[in-house]
Enzyme design. Structure first.
Site, PDB file in Angstrom:
ATOM      1  N   THR A  21       0.832  -1.215   0.000  1.00 22.31           N
ATOM      2  CA  THR A  21       0.000   0.000   0.000  1.00 22.31           C
ATOM      3  C   THR A  21       0.863   1.261   0.000  1.00 22.31           C
ATOM      4  OG1 THR A  21      -0.145  -0.228   2.395  1.00 22.31           O
ATOM      5  CG2 THR A  21      -2.049  -0.974   1.120  1.00 22.31           C
ATOM      6  N   LEU A  79       6.385  -0.261  11.261  1.00 22.70           N
ATOM      7  CA  LEU A  79       5.096   0.265  10.788  1.00 22.70           C
ATOM      8  C   LEU A  79       4.493  -0.595   9.681  1.00 22.70           C
ATOM      9  CD1 LEU A  79       6.221   2.787  12.306  1.00 22.70           C
ATOM     10  CD2 LEU A  79       5.298   4.189  10.478  1.00 22.70           C
ATOM     11  N   THR A 119       1.912 -10.486   8.167  1.00 30.23           N
ATOM     12  CA  THR A 119       2.706  -9.252   8.254  1.00 30.23           C
ATOM     13  C   THR A 119       2.793  -8.791   9.700  1.00 30.23           C
ATOM     14  OG1 THR A 119       2.254  -8.552   6.007  1.00 30.23           O
ATOM     15  CG2 THR A 119       2.778  -6.815   7.577  1.00 30.23           C
ATOM     16  N   LYS A 123      16.628  -7.892  18.969  1.00 30.63           N
ATOM     17  CA  LYS A 123      17.284  -8.693  20.020  1.00 30.63           C
ATOM     18  C   LYS A 123      18.763  -8.902  19.685  1.00 30.63           C
ATOM     19  CE  LYS A 123      17.230 -13.426  21.241  1.00 30.63           C
ATOM     20  NZ  LYS A 123      16.628 -14.665  20.754  1.00 30.63           N
ATOM     21  N   ALA A 138       3.976   0.159  15.794  1.00 29.74           N
ATOM     22  CA  ALA A 138       2.767   0.918  15.443  1.00 29.74           C
ATOM     23  C   ALA A 138       1.566   0.021  15.702  1.00 29.74           C
ATOM     24  CB  ALA A 138       2.827   1.341  13.978  1.00 29.74           C
ATOM     25  N   TYR A 172      -6.586  -8.040  11.128  1.00 29.52           N
ATOM     26  CA  TYR A 172      -5.868  -6.827  11.533  1.00 29.52           C
ATOM     27  C   TYR A 172      -5.859  -6.699  13.056  1.00 29.52           C
ATOM     28  CZ  TYR A 172      -4.600  -1.826  11.536  1.00 29.52           C
ATOM     29  OH  TYR A 172      -3.996  -0.615  11.750  1.00 29.52           O
TER      30      TYR A 172
END
Ligand code: NAD
Ligand code: UDP
Ligand code: UDP
Length: 317
Positions: A37, A73, A92, A105, A114, A145
């Site tokens: 996107t 993000l 994702t 780490k 985010a 989501y």
């Protein structure tokens, strides 16, 4: 101090503004994106900058690079896009978080996540405070989501507890501004583009559901303050603008501010669409000295100017 900072999802709406901010602050920025996107246009003005580097990469795969800080993000944010390939959305959020946490780490570096107000689902307490556990459907169309982001938060806190990783988790409420995609599907971009084109404004449901809209510059300031906060401040911290509006009010404002002749059209409300949303930002105010400064009208003016320019260039036709 000059640092090398990784931003995943750096070619997206928020990520590209964060790239600008961190470059302006004098840091080296590595922007990672798979362009699902995001768009190269969002960061093309940075290409060729000596402190900017662009990497096409999907965060669901491991990434071995050397950086001092990570902002994670990467994830489509608009319901249309995150529901397009829901399995990939969960991958994702979850595999992306595991890989970026593994990277942090190994490097012993700070990592910012985010997260989202969607972890509160369709909230039964209002406004939402960080100690609210949420009201989320685990098997609905928004779950890829919402639950993906919730699982990512779990991973962040387990890496913090188990590996003493320095984590910073921001719960972001609806944010808008230039560089949203014109066909992104989110409400501000939809209404502004429809109003500018003189097309009907598509209100889902009766338009009495509420959202609180934060202008992008305010939010990015919150990100930077949270990342720079003392180690103990892991979050989650709500970041958003507490000004709450109904969707119908937003539609009317978009029409008024563009001088549009658009009419309102009412379409079915999508399943599990939250009825109300407003952040309680006391924690951010106290711990970060942060609060948004840009009123909705001012932010909308910048956003309208952006889409007006884009439409006149034909890019969104
Ligand atoms: P966006 O869709 O504009 O940006 C997301 C970016 O991530 C895009 O550039 C996309 O190409 C990239 N991406 C997606 N999957 C990827 C993958 N597997 N590997 C690498 N890159 C990938 O959305 P945004 O509004 O800029 O949101 C950025 C982040 O902030 C997201 O994690 C989102 O969940 C979160 N967030 C945003 C809002 C908001 O109102 N804008 C609210 C809450 C949370
Ligand atoms: N990882 C990565 N870059 C690194 C280090 C790790 O992408 O620099 C990924 C790696 O693929 C691993 C994940 O992060 O699967 C989690 O790493 P961690 O060290 O926590 O777990 P382990 O490797 O022990 O499974
Ligand atoms: N919405 C709307 N018309 C549109 C796009 C969205 O009425 O063209 C509504 C949507 O149903 C939701 C609100 O606006 O109630 C915010 O939607 P968005 O997709 O921007 O974000 P989210 O639902 O994730 O907060």
């Amino acid at each position: 101090m000059r640092r090398t900072i990784l931003i995943t999802g750096g070619a997206g709406f928020l990520g590209s503004h964060l790239c600008d901010r961190l470059i302006a602050d004098g840091h080296d920025v590595i922007c990672v994106d798979n362009y699902f996107t995001g768009r190269k246009q969002n960061i093309e003005h940075l290409i060729g900058h000596p402190r900017f580097e662009l990497l096409r990469h999907d965060v669901t795969f491991p990434l071995y690079i050397e950086v001092d800080e990570i902002y994670n993000l990467a994830c489509p944010a608009s319901p249309i896009h995150y529901q397009h390939d829901p399995v990939q959305t969960t991958k994702t959020s979850v595999h992306g978080a595991i890989n970026m946490l593994g990277l942090a780490k190994r490097l012993k570096c700070r990592i910012f996540q985010a997260s989202t107000s969607e972890v509160y689902g369709d909230p039964s307490i209002h406004p939402q405070t960080e100690d609210y556990w949420g009201n989320v459907n685990p098997i609905g169309p928004r779950s890829c989501y919402d639950e993906g982001k919730r699982c990512a938060e779990t991973l962040f806190f387990d890496y913090w507890r188990q590996h003493r990783l320095e984590i910073k988790v921001a719960r972001i409420f609806n944010t808008y501004g230039p560089r949203m995609l014109p066909n992104d599907g989110r409400v501000v971009s939809n209404f502004v583009v429809q109003a500018l084109k003189g097309e009907p404004i598509t209100i889902y449901g009766d338009g009495n559901q509420t959202r609180s809209f934060c202008y992008v510059d305010d939010l990015i300031e919150g990100f930077v303050r949270l990342m720079g906060s003392p180690r103990e401040l892991t979050g989650p911290v709500n970041l958003g603008n507490p000004g709450e509006f109904t969707i119908k009010e937003l539609a009317e404002l978009a029409i008024e501010m563009t001088g549009s002749k658009s009419t309102l059209t009412f379409l079915p409300l999508p399943q599990d669409d939250p009825k109300q949303r407003q952040p309680n930002i006391s924690l951010a105010k106290e711990q970060l000295g942060w609060q948004p400064n840009v009123p909705l009208r001012d932010g909308l003016r910048h956003t309208i100017e952006y889409f007006d320019r884009l439409l006149s260039e034909g890019a969104a036709a």
